[in-house]
Write an enzyme that holds these catalytic residues in place. Structure first.
Site, PDB file in Angstrom:
ATOM      1  N   THR A 638       0.837  -1.205   0.000  1.00  0.00           N
ATOM      2  CA  THR A 638       0.000   0.000   0.000  1.00  0.00           C
ATOM      3  C   THR A 638       0.874   1.258   0.000  1.00  0.00           C
ATOM      4  O   THR A 638       0.502   2.276  -0.577  1.00  0.00           O
ATOM      5  CB  THR A 638      -0.975   0.018   1.195  1.00  0.00           C
ATOM      6  OG1 THR A 638      -0.245  -0.175   2.397  1.00  0.00           O
ATOM      7  CG2 THR A 638      -2.027  -1.061   1.059  1.00  0.00           C
ATOM      8  N   GLU A 708       1.498  11.771   1.325  1.00  0.00           N
ATOM      9  CA  GLU A 708       1.682  12.993   0.544  1.00  0.00           C
ATOM     10  C   GLU A 708       3.069  13.183  -0.051  1.00  0.00           C
ATOM     11  O   GLU A 708       3.215  13.846  -1.077  1.00  0.00           O
ATOM     12  CB  GLU A 708       1.304  14.207   1.421  1.00  0.00           C
ATOM     13  CG  GLU A 708      -0.192  14.196   1.698  1.00  0.00           C
ATOM     14  CD  GLU A 708      -0.633  15.158   2.774  1.00  0.00           C
ATOM     15  OE1 GLU A 708      -0.362  14.874   3.954  1.00  0.00           O
ATOM     16  OE2 GLU A 708      -1.253  16.172   2.454  1.00  0.00           O
TER      17      GLU A 708
HETATM   18 MO1  MOS Z   1      -4.463  15.846   2.760  1.00  0.00          MO
HETATM   19  S1  MOS Z   1      -4.250  17.366   1.393  1.00  0.00           S
HETATM   20  O1  MOS Z   1      -4.130  16.627   4.239  1.00  0.00           O
HETATM   21  O2  MOS Z   1      -5.996  15.177   2.658  1.00  0.00           O
END
Ligand code: MOS
Length: 742
Positions: A638, A708
């Site tokens: 994942t 991210e």
């Molecule tokens: Mo993220 S842009 O903190 O869902």
């Protein structure tokens, strides 16, 4: 011990998702369900003089048309509409009054027996407006942009420009080599596959059960209570699955207010699904104009950095993150200055979008670093190693861990970077120019307080519950892995309950903080389960664990076992039998250690190959290697998917994505996924992901989170590769073929 943590387990919810058994917000059905269709404003600024719902009401099957003049009571103060991640300002209130703040603003909800009738009748609603002049172009507000004050306690602040270091102007003026450039990133939209939707079920006792598309069920629950004056026990919000959020679901969106409002008005269950164009009236990644200047002194050392940013927000809320200042986390420089201004436009408030502020800010920084490397005639990796920083330059704190050097090394090796001829336009493949570029990525490694409840039954089954969400990142799966290891149970014996506001407290799922937070939360509660089992096990006559302390034992294969002597154990079933119980339940809150003496970040090195058709300018990203340092990886499968998704999005950011506004009307022209371009399969070629070893003791399990980091640096790596291929530096995204020929 760690049988599951770290391994490539397939998603435990995968089968439910591909077979359609996993239900999304618009898929919960009840008898007598009504359907709402949203009417949106066709002007960008002004007020509603009149809404005529007459013709819509005449349509057979229409139940009601809600407007600001015709709706149940809503709260009348800003505070009531502030959700837990709201920026400063006055939050938008749907159907509140006659003011139009942006084009696409919801102004009426037509409720009917079918969605088709509702949508048709919505087209019959007639609106008279009084228009005012509007501005939607960031460049038109450039000089009117308002500076953001650096936060009072800059050291630990997450948002806003960091403090100035040294004397950057003087250092820049004195620099031997100086690189300055202006970079632009347009407004981009999230475009998750699942449309925003809410199904508000009106229960027989007058309470609401709301299935909403959101990244934070408790945030939405509290918001609905505030906006609609409901008691917490009157509304439960659920979001078991989410078809992509990427930040657009961090704040409550208007579909949920409208569905709840209509359900209360009509005492019926109501579903509201936004259309794809309507989703462009939610938040967006703010457009960003950036000026970056880098100065190198006579000894070839990076000595001055200035980073000025202008970003976009609405007229009513000040949304921003830490768009400048990433350089201070990445590179050593004695002098630096960061400024950030907000351009207030007649648009909806901008919002978080995957790696908010880093995806954009690091694009400019890493493009400028590449330009500096060219100016210095230095390999881009070598330049970054020369100014590599082992301390956060803003706070002068060391990092809890920073294996970025290893990312550069392993990424370069895998990519074959050593074969690069630094000369632009020097590498070819038939009629294509070949370019190799690289960039660095950085993101935060945060942890938030969270509560987890575990109920363990005598048959060795555990239910793990928390109000967090799985926004598609794999939270169900990593939670089961951590619980399996901590409780010594097979994965099949673990059930995960999340996405329900009635479960133990969780922050919104965002900022890459949930994996760390919830995994450590599970470990904390699992300890409490172990302690309780040990208490019961000690009561067994001649208990093999009579003298064991909690730390001396662990749960392994369904047994509480001495760590020092595997032959001393008590099974879960025996311990419970002794206590006369068939179930143990514990709920604990885990607080992150307040470690403000170290910086906590993830890092990456991204290497990219592009092939550019010399005649046509068509760009293909043929290879990407992303080497990531993100602490302990819970699930290599994942986690790899997260980075792959981030890289694909980085390709979109570099080459395709751009929300186009006709500023005369303040209207988004490409509010659909035919004209808003995102990468298709044909745009995605060879992507390799490497996770480098990075032991970290910031939290018990050494996790950093990686939802991210995958996108950060990718656009710059591609832009830098395009420069290397063509000799043409494009400083505004997306890099389309017309810009190469300009
Ligand atoms: Mo993220 S842009 O903190 O869902």
């Amino acid at each position: 011990m760690a049988a599951y943590i770290g391994s490539a387990i397939s998603r435990i919810d995968g089968i439910a998702k591909v077979t359609g058994a996993a239900k999304y917000a618009a898929e919960f059905n009840v008898p007598g369900l009504l359907y709402g269709s949203v009417v949106t404003a066709t002007i960008a600024k002004g007020r509603i003089v009149q809404i005529d719902s007459g013709a819509a009401m005449q349509a057979k099957g229409v139940i009601d048309v809600l407007t600001h003049k015709h709706r149940p009571q809503m709260a009348d103060n800003d505070q009531a509409y502030k959700d837990e991640v709201a920026p400063d300002g006055s939050p938008f209130r749907p159907l509140y009054d006659d003011k139009i703040k942006f084009k696409g603003q919801p102004i009426a909800l037509v409720v009917a027996e079918t969605s088709e009738i509702a949508r048709f009748a919505a087209s019959l609603v007639r609106v008279k407006y009084e228009q005012e002049g509007h501005l939607t172009d960031v460049f038109s507000r450039r000089d009117a942009a308002i500076p953001i004050k650096p936060p009072a306690n800059s050291a630990d602040a997450l948002f806003g420009p960091p403090k100035t270091r040294g004397n950057p102007e003087q250092a820049l003026a004195a620099s031997a080599v100086r690189q300055e450039g202006e970079y632009y990133v347009p407004i981009e939209h999230h475009n998750p596959m699942e449309l925003y939707a809410a199904t508000a079920i009106y229960e027989s006792d007058g309470k609401l059960t709301v299935y909403d598309k959101t990244q934070g069920v408790q945030n939405v629950q509290r918001y609905l209570c505030g906006a609609l004056g409901l008691r917490p026990e009157d509304v439960r919000v659920m979001s078991p699955f989410m078809g992509g959020g990427f930040g657009s679901g961090l704040r409550p969106q208007y579909e949920v207010v409208l569905a709840a409002l209509a359900a209360l008005a009509l005492k019926r269950s109501v579903r509201v699904v936004l259309t794809r164009p309507q989703m462009y009236g939610l938040g967006y990644r703010p457009a960003m104009i950036q000026n970056v200047a880098l100065g190198v002194n006579a000894s070839g050392i990076l000595d001055a950095i200035t980073h000025d940013a202008i970003t976009v927000t609405s007229r009513y809320e000040d949304f921003y993150r830490q768009e400048t200042g990433w350089s201070g986390l990445l590179y050593k420089s004695a002098n630096a200055k960061y400024t950030h201004k907000l351009a207030h436009l007649d648009l909806a408030t901008s919002c978080d979008m995957r790696a908010p502020s880093a995806a954009t800010g690091v694009y400019a920084l890493e493009s400028a670093m590449d330009e500096l490397a060219v100016a210095l005639d230095l390999d881009p990796v070598e330049l970054r190693l020369r100014c590599y920083s082992d301390r956060d330059q803003h706070t002068d704190h060391p990092y809890s861990s920073k294996a970025l050097r290893e990312c550069y090394r392993q990424g370069a090796a895998k990519f074959g970077w050593a074969e690069r001829n630094p000369e632009p336009r020097s590498m070819r493949d038939g009629t294509d120019l070949v370019g190799w570029g690289m960039a660095t990525g950085i993101w935060e490694a945060l942890q938030a307080p969270i509560s987890v409840r575990i109920a363990l039954t005598a048959n060795g089954h555990a239910e793990v519950a928390c109000a967090t969400s799985d926004i598609g990142t794999g939270t169900y799966t990593i939670m089961a892995q951590v619980a399996g290891d901590m409780l010594g149970l097979p994965l099949d014996n673990i059930s995960i309950k999340i996405g329900d506001s009635s479960l133990p407290q969780s922050p919104v799922e965002g900022g890459s903080w949930i994996a760390t937070s919830v995994a450590n939360g599970i470990a904390t509660t699992a300890d409490a389960i172990r302690d309780e089992l040990l208490r019961l096990a000690k009561r067994i006559p001649n208990s093999p664990l009579a003298n064991a302390a909690p730390d001396d034992v662990a749960l392994v294969h369904g047994k509480l076992t001495s760590k020092h002597d595997a032959l001393r154990f008590v099974s879960i079933a025996d311990a419970m039998r002794q206590g006369g119980v068939d179930r143990i339940e514990q709920e604990k809150t885990s607080e992150p250690a307040q470690d403000h003496t170290r910086a906590h970040n993830t890092h990456s090195a991204v290497f990219s190959e592009v092939k550019v058709d010399e005649q046509l300018g068509v760009i293909r990203v043929t290879r990407v290697v992303s080497a990531v340092a993100a602490g302990r990886i819970l699930n290599t499968k994942t986690a790899t998917s997260q980075i792959l998704g981030g890289v694909v999005w980085g390709i979109g950011m570099a080459l395709h994505e751009e929300t186009l506004i006709d500023h005369r009307f303040g209207r988004i022209m490409n509010a659909n996924i035919a004209e808003y371009h995102v990468p298709a399969n044909a745009d995605v070629h060879d992507i390799k992901v490497i996770f480098v070893e990075e032991p970290d003791d910031s939290n018990r399990l050494g996790i950093k989170g990686l939802g991210e980091i995958g996108i950060v640096g990718v656009a710059a790596a591609i832009a830098n590769a395009i420069y290397h291929a063509t000799g043409k530096r494009v400083r505004d995204l997306p890099i389309t073929l017309d810009k190469l020929r300009r």
